[in-house]
Design a protein around this motif. Structure first.
Motif, PDB file in Angstrom:
ATOM      1  N   THR A 196       0.828  -1.204   0.000  1.00 38.99           N
ATOM      2  CA  THR A 196       0.000   0.000   0.000  1.00 38.99           C
ATOM      3  C   THR A 196       0.870   1.264   0.000  1.00 38.99           C
ATOM      4  OG1 THR A 196      -0.146   0.259   2.404  1.00 38.99           O
ATOM      5  CG2 THR A 196      -1.714  -1.255   1.398  1.00 38.99           C
ATOM      6  N   GLY A 197       2.200   1.089  -0.138  1.00 36.67           N
ATOM      7  CA  GLY A 197       3.080   2.245  -0.266  1.00 36.67           C
ATOM      8  C   GLY A 197       3.665   2.752   1.036  1.00 36.67           C
ATOM      9  N   VAL A 198       3.409   2.054   2.143  1.00 42.54           N
ATOM     10  CA  VAL A 198       3.970   2.485   3.428  1.00 42.54           C
ATOM     11  C   VAL A 198       5.366   1.879   3.592  1.00 42.54           C
ATOM     12  CG1 VAL A 198       3.658   2.479   5.938  1.00 42.54           C
ATOM     13  CG2 VAL A 198       1.654   2.564   4.446  1.00 42.54           C
ATOM     14  N   ALA A 199       6.345   2.733   3.845  1.00 40.38           N
ATOM     15  CA  ALA A 199       7.693   2.243   4.134  1.00 40.38           C
ATOM     16  C   ALA A 199       7.795   1.957   5.630  1.00 40.38           C
ATOM     17  CB  ALA A 199       8.731   3.272   3.725  1.00 40.38           C
ATOM     18  N   THR A 200       8.604   0.972   5.989  1.00 42.08           N
ATOM     19  CA  THR A 200       8.714   0.600   7.402  1.00 42.08           C
ATOM     20  C   THR A 200      10.169   0.577   7.854  1.00 42.08           C
ATOM     21  OG1 THR A 200       6.709  -0.745   7.287  1.00 42.08           O
ATOM     22  CG2 THR A 200       8.190  -1.206   9.104  1.00 42.08           C
ATOM     23  N   LEU A 201      10.392   1.169   9.012  1.00 44.14           N
ATOM     24  CA  LEU A 201      11.686   1.034   9.685  1.00 44.14           C
ATOM     25  C   LEU A 201      11.443   0.136  10.890  1.00 44.14           C
ATOM     26  CD1 LEU A 201      14.651   1.717  10.095  1.00 44.14           C
ATOM     27  CD2 LEU A 201      13.970   3.867  11.153  1.00 44.14           C
ATOM     28  N   LEU A 202      11.988  -1.060  10.812  1.00 46.47           N
ATOM     29  CA  LEU A 202      11.647  -2.121  11.750  1.00 46.47           C
ATOM     30  C   LEU A 202      12.828  -2.454  12.657  1.00 46.47           C
ATOM     31  CD1 LEU A 202       9.808  -4.607  12.510  1.00 46.47           C
ATOM     32  CD2 LEU A 202      10.938  -5.813  10.637  1.00 46.47           C
ATOM     33  N   ILE A 203      12.593  -2.351  13.951  1.00 48.13           N
ATOM     34  CA  ILE A 203      13.602  -2.744  14.928  1.00 48.13           C
ATOM     35  C   ILE A 203      13.226  -4.120  15.446  1.00 48.13           C
ATOM     36  CG2 ILE A 203      14.525  -2.243  17.238  1.00 48.13           C
ATOM     37  CD1 ILE A 203      15.254  -0.137  15.131  1.00 48.13           C
ATOM     38  N   GLU A 204      14.174  -5.025  15.441  1.00 45.86           N
ATOM     39  CA  GLU A 204      13.839  -6.380  15.873  1.00 45.86           C
ATOM     40  C   GLU A 204      14.995  -7.096  16.549  1.00 45.86           C
ATOM     41  OE1 GLU A 204      10.101  -7.701  15.916  1.00 45.86           O
ATOM     42  OE2 GLU A 204      11.880  -8.878  16.369  1.00 45.86           O
ATOM     43  N   GLN A 205      14.643  -7.912  17.522  1.00 48.95           N
ATOM     44  CA  GLN A 205      15.639  -8.843  18.052  1.00 48.95           C
ATOM     45  C   GLN A 205      15.514 -10.193  17.360  1.00 48.95           C
ATOM     46  OE1 GLN A 205      16.854  -9.177  22.084  1.00 48.95           O
ATOM     47  NE2 GLN A 205      15.804  -7.277  22.575  1.00 48.95           N
ATOM     48  N   ASN A 206      14.321 -10.431  16.811  1.00 43.18           N
ATOM     49  CA  ASN A 206      14.131 -11.645  16.025  1.00 43.18           C
ATOM     50  C   ASN A 206      14.732 -11.396  14.637  1.00 43.18           C
ATOM     51  OD1 ASN A 206      13.217 -13.831  14.548  1.00 43.18           O
ATOM     52  ND2 ASN A 206      11.193 -13.840  15.526  1.00 43.18           N
ATOM     53  N   ALA A 207      16.064 -11.527  14.564  1.00 43.81           N
ATOM     54  CA  ALA A 207      16.796 -11.137  13.356  1.00 43.81           C
ATOM     55  C   ALA A 207      16.397 -11.994  12.158  1.00 43.81           C
ATOM     56  CB  ALA A 207      18.292 -11.259  13.606  1.00 43.81           C
ATOM     57  N   ARG A 208      16.135 -13.237  12.413  1.00 44.59           N
ATOM     58  CA  ARG A 208      15.789 -14.139  11.304  1.00 44.59           C
ATOM     59  C   ARG A 208      14.530 -13.647  10.593  1.00 44.59           C
ATOM     60  NH1 ARG A 208      17.322 -19.265  10.310  1.00 44.59           N
ATOM     61  NH2 ARG A 208      18.414 -19.346  12.298  1.00 44.59           N
ATOM     62  N   ALA A 209      13.475 -13.394  11.386  1.00 45.23           N
ATOM     63  CA  ALA A 209      12.211 -12.929  10.803  1.00 45.23           C
ATOM     64  C   ALA A 209      12.391 -11.558  10.157  1.00 45.23           C
ATOM     65  CB  ALA A 209      11.131 -12.869  11.891  1.00 45.23           C
ATOM     66  N   ALA A 210      13.153 -10.682  10.806  1.00 45.61           N
ATOM     67  CA  ALA A 210      13.330  -9.326  10.284  1.00 45.61           C
ATOM     68  C   ALA A 210      14.054  -9.349   8.936  1.00 45.61           C
ATOM     69  CB  ALA A 210      14.107  -8.478  11.288  1.00 45.61           C
ATOM     70  N   LEU A 211      15.105 -10.165   8.843  1.00 48.32           N
ATOM     71  CA  LEU A 211      15.868 -10.206   7.584  1.00 48.32           C
ATOM     72  C   LEU A 211      15.053 -10.856   6.466  1.00 48.32           C
ATOM     73  CD1 LEU A 211      19.457 -11.074   8.894  1.00 48.32           C
ATOM     74  CD2 LEU A 211      18.628  -8.877   8.030  1.00 48.32           C
ATOM     75  N   GLN A 212      14.115 -11.709   6.856  1.00 43.68           N
ATOM     76  CA  GLN A 212      13.264 -12.330   5.836  1.00 43.68           C
ATOM     77  C   GLN A 212      12.312 -11.316   5.211  1.00 43.68           C
ATOM     78  OE1 GLN A 212      11.299 -15.762   7.487  1.00 43.68           O
ATOM     79  NE2 GLN A 212      13.171 -16.981   7.295  1.00 43.68           N
ATOM     80  N   GLN A 239      29.313 -13.802   9.620  1.00 44.37           N
ATOM     81  CA  GLN A 239      29.351 -13.135  10.926  1.00 44.37           C
ATOM     82  C   GLN A 239      27.945 -12.932  11.502  1.00 44.37           C
ATOM     83  OE1 GLN A 239      31.908  -9.774  10.275  1.00 44.37           O
ATOM     84  NE2 GLN A 239      31.537  -9.053  12.359  1.00 44.37           N
ATOM     85  N   ILE A 240      27.002 -12.561  10.620  1.00 47.32           N
ATOM     86  CA  ILE A 240      25.607 -12.352  11.047  1.00 47.32           C
ATOM     87  C   ILE A 240      25.001 -13.688  11.459  1.00 47.32           C
ATOM     88  CG2 ILE A 240      23.292 -11.648  10.280  1.00 47.32           C
ATOM     89  CD1 ILE A 240      25.065  -9.275  10.461  1.00 47.32           C
ATOM     90  N   ILE A 241      25.277 -14.717  10.680  1.00 46.58           N
ATOM     91  CA  ILE A 241      24.722 -16.039  11.002  1.00 46.58           C
ATOM     92  C   ILE A 241      25.209 -16.470  12.386  1.00 46.58           C
ATOM     93  CG2 ILE A 241      24.729 -18.498  10.366  1.00 46.58           C
ATOM     94  CD1 ILE A 241      24.899 -17.532   7.396  1.00 46.58           C
ATOM     95  N   GLU A 242      26.498 -16.288  12.622  1.00 50.62           N
ATOM     96  CA  GLU A 242      27.054 -16.712  13.917  1.00 50.62           C
ATOM     97  C   GLU A 242      26.502 -15.890  15.079  1.00 50.62           C
ATOM     98  OE1 GLU A 242      31.282 -16.693  13.573  1.00 50.62           O
ATOM     99  OE2 GLU A 242      31.285 -18.501  12.347  1.00 50.62           O
ATOM    100  N   LEU A 245      21.855 -15.401  13.927  1.00 51.59           N
ATOM    101  CA  LEU A 245      20.917 -16.381  13.377  1.00 51.59           C
ATOM    102  C   LEU A 245      21.180 -17.796  13.863  1.00 51.59           C
ATOM    103  CD1 LEU A 245      20.887 -15.089   9.678  1.00 51.59           C
ATOM    104  CD2 LEU A 245      19.321 -14.505  11.516  1.00 51.59           C
ATOM    105  N   GLY A 246      22.411 -18.039  14.310  1.00 52.92           N
ATOM    106  CA  GLY A 246      22.831 -19.394  14.633  1.00 52.92           C
ATOM    107  C   GLY A 246      21.948 -20.122  15.613  1.00 52.92           C
ATOM    108  N   PHE A 247      21.585 -19.421  16.693  1.00 48.44           N
ATOM    109  CA  PHE A 247      20.858 -20.124  17.742  1.00 48.44           C
ATOM    110  C   PHE A 247      19.413 -19.674  17.861  1.00 48.44           C
ATOM    111  CE2 PHE A 247      25.356 -20.122  18.798  1.00 48.44           C
ATOM    112  CZ  PHE A 247      25.574 -21.494  18.831  1.00 48.44           C
TER     113      PHE A 247
END
Ligand SMILES: Nc1ncnc2c1ncn2[C@@H]1O[C@H](COP(=O)(O)OP(=O)(O)OP(=O)(O)O)[C@@H](O)[C@H]1O
Ligand SMILES: [Mg+2]
Length: 250
Positions: A196-212, A239-242, A245-247
């Motif tokens: 719908t054209g809305v841009a999002t700036l998303l802060i997350e600790q759930n890095a896996r979901a955020a990067l997806q 480095q990001i995976i370790e 995302l690793g655990f």
């Protein structure tokens, strides 16, 4: 750095924030472009909420910020939160700050308060869209928000931000304390909002979901933006995976 396309909506540079004598952000630069989902990941205490609050102009009294935060090419320095909302920025803060004795619908109406005050006759025009996104809120529109479940409260906080008709929506850990299934639902909605054209700036600790879900990502560690790139690139970075995302459990 990979070339990015699209008009820059939000442009942050050289941003320093201090709480008393302690500096929490040390001069980062970040951009959000039209139609993008940008995520900032990082550990507890890295300065993620500080970054969003500085952009929104809602740092606590006693905190000091220097640097540039521009929106659509105009500096927002010294601008009140209300004015930033009127220009198209909206923040769902970490502490959701709902009015617990008020109903769901009254909380949503408050999200459009500034538009009402500005004399916009159709200030409630987003209500149906919010109820379409979150049918649960429609079911519970008369219920006091203090009696909602955790997930429903998150939905209400996001819905209330959308009532202001933002162009850039900032979400501070929307998945916090939510079951994986509801987290998935919230991320699905963030993707739908992009359509719908809305841009999002998303802060997350759930890095896996955020990067997806994100197009572009930054990594914030101890007040420094230490890494950035297209989200898919970062998701494949060793480095990001370790570190992030690793655990992860989901
Ligand atoms: N009002 C405040 N007064 C003093 N220090 C503060 C204040 N708010 C935050 N800080 C400090 O600034 C640093 C960054 O905090 P911030 O809340 O931005 O981190 P965060 O990345 O959002 O962490 P989390 O993932 O735990 O939410 C922390 O060291 C925190 O203790
Ligand atoms: Mg935080």
């Amino acid at each position: 750095m990979t070339q990015q396309n699209g008009k820059v909506l939000l442009d942050v540079s050289d941003l320093h924030v201090r709480y008393g004598k302690v500096e929490a952000l040390h001069g980062g630069a970040l951009q959000v472009r039209e139609g993008q989902i940008v995520t900032v990941i990082g550990p507890n205490g890295a300065g993620k909420s500080t970054l969003l609050n500085a952009i929104m102009g809602s740092l606590p009294s006693g905190a000091g910020a220097t640097g540039n935060v521009s929106y659509l090419g105009h500096s927002m320095s010294g601008m009140e939160v209300e004015e930033r909302v009127a220009r198209g920025l909206s923040l769902v803060p970490e502490k959701r700050e709902l009015f617990s004795t008020m109903s769901v619908e009254d909380n949503l109406q408050l999200g459009a308060y500034k538009r009402k005050k500005n004399g916009e006759a159709n200030y409630m025009d987003q209500l149906d869209a919010v109820y379409d996104l979150f049918p649960r809120l429609l079911e519970r529109r008369k219920q006091a928000s203090g009696t909602l479940s955790g997930g429903e409260r998150q939905m209400l906080a996001v819905g209330r931000a959308l009532m202001a008709k933002p162009q850039v929506l900032m979400l501070d850990e929307p998945s916090l304390g939510l079951a994986p299934l509801i987290t998935k639902e919230i991320f699905h909605i963030i993707s739908a909002l992009r359509q719908t054209g809305v841009a999002t700036l998303l802060i997350e600790q759930n890095a896996r979901a955020a990067l997806q879900v994100a197009d572009y990502a930054y990594v914030l560690e101890m007040g420094e933006l230490v890494m950035q790139g297209p989200a898919t690139e970062l998701a494949g970075n060793k480095q990001i995976i370790e570190s992030y995302l690793g655990f992860a459990k989901h």
